[in-house]
Design a protein around this motif. Structure first.
Motif, PDB file in Angstrom:
ATOM      1  N   GLY A 223      -1.031   3.279  -9.167  1.00  0.00           N
ATOM      2  CA  GLY A 223      -1.622   2.374  -8.187  1.00  0.00           C
ATOM      3  C   GLY A 223      -0.913   2.318  -6.844  1.00  0.00           C
ATOM      4  O   GLY A 223      -1.203   1.455  -6.026  1.00  0.00           O
ATOM      5  N   ASP A 224       0.025   3.228  -6.579  1.00  0.00           N
ATOM      6  CA  ASP A 224       0.701   3.266  -5.284  1.00  0.00           C
ATOM      7  C   ASP A 224      -0.188   3.990  -4.277  1.00  0.00           C
ATOM      8  O   ASP A 224      -0.848   4.970  -4.614  1.00  0.00           O
ATOM      9  CB  ASP A 224       2.043   3.997  -5.415  1.00  0.00           C
ATOM     10  N   PRO A 225      -0.196   3.536  -3.023  1.00  0.00           N
ATOM     11  CA  PRO A 225      -1.092   4.147  -2.035  1.00  0.00           C
ATOM     12  C   PRO A 225      -0.617   5.530  -1.590  1.00  0.00           C
ATOM     13  O   PRO A 225       0.585   5.801  -1.526  1.00  0.00           O
ATOM     14  CB  PRO A 225      -1.059   3.161  -0.873  1.00  0.00           C
ATOM     15  N   GLN A 226      -1.603   6.377  -1.289  1.00  0.00           N
ATOM     16  CA  GLN A 226      -1.327   7.715  -0.782  1.00  0.00           C
ATOM     17  C   GLN A 226      -2.230   7.987   0.417  1.00  0.00           C
ATOM     18  O   GLN A 226      -3.358   7.505   0.484  1.00  0.00           O
ATOM     19  CB  GLN A 226      -1.581   8.777  -1.851  1.00  0.00           C
ATOM     20  N   PHE A 227      -1.710   8.780   1.340  1.00  0.00           N
ATOM     21  CA  PHE A 227      -2.433   9.204   2.538  1.00  0.00           C
ATOM     22  C   PHE A 227      -2.453  10.729   2.520  1.00  0.00           C
ATOM     23  O   PHE A 227      -1.409  11.362   2.394  1.00  0.00           O
ATOM     24  CB  PHE A 227      -1.709   8.697   3.790  1.00  0.00           C
ATOM     25  N   TYR A 228      -3.653  11.315   2.633  1.00  0.00           N
ATOM     26  CA  TYR A 228      -3.788  12.761   2.578  1.00  0.00           C
ATOM     27  C   TYR A 228      -4.278  13.296   3.924  1.00  0.00           C
ATOM     28  O   TYR A 228      -5.230  12.756   4.497  1.00  0.00           O
ATOM     29  CB  TYR A 228      -4.812  13.182   1.523  1.00  0.00           C
TER      30      TYR A 228
END
Length: 145
Positions: A45-50
């Protein structure tokens, strides 16, 4: 009254974080590059930016994750490039990690090298043989003049 910092929703990027990432990667996401960006979450559930490459593949070129207050920068293959608590520093490293040469330019350079190699291997031997023939026949041709 004491103002307490709000606890950040663990699975989402804040507006400040997104604006920091978009500012750092602004040149890479410009309309002419064909790149886009997307957000997601890790398994926990940790945010990621692609940062996604151009169509049709849209392969991931960079990924920034926020895990336990640390920002982790990885390349498209999942290799760790940089890790820090300061998102501005991670953004600078992300900007530096983006390949600046477009795929079109890479293909043009590859084509040029292939043409040059073909000329070097196929045409140059013919020119050298022609020069050798000219050297052999010029003295005989001068006898007729």
């Amino acid at each position: 009254m004491v103002a307490f910092e709000r606890k950040q929703n663990n699975g989402e990027w804040s507006e400040k974080e997104l604006s920091t990432l978009l500012a750092a990667l602004g040149a890479a996401i410009a309309p002419g590059t064909g790149r886009t960006w997307e957000t997601g979450m890790t398994e926990k559930g940790d945010p990621q930016f692609y940062l996604l490459g151009p169509l049709p593949d849209q392969a991931s070129e960079l990924c920034v994750s926020r895990i336990a207050g640390r920002y982790i920068l990885e390349d498209g293959s999942g290799r760790l490039l940089f890790e820090h608590r300061n998102l501005d520093l991670v953004g600078l490293h992300a900007k530096a990690a983006i390949p600046s040469t477009s795929w079109l330019m890479v293909r043009a350079i590859t084509l040029w090298c292939a043409v040059r190699n073909t000329i070097h291997e196929k045409v140059e031997p013919l020119l050298v043989e022609g020069e050798e023939l000219l050297v052999q026949f010029v003295p005989q041709l001068s006898a007729f003049a």
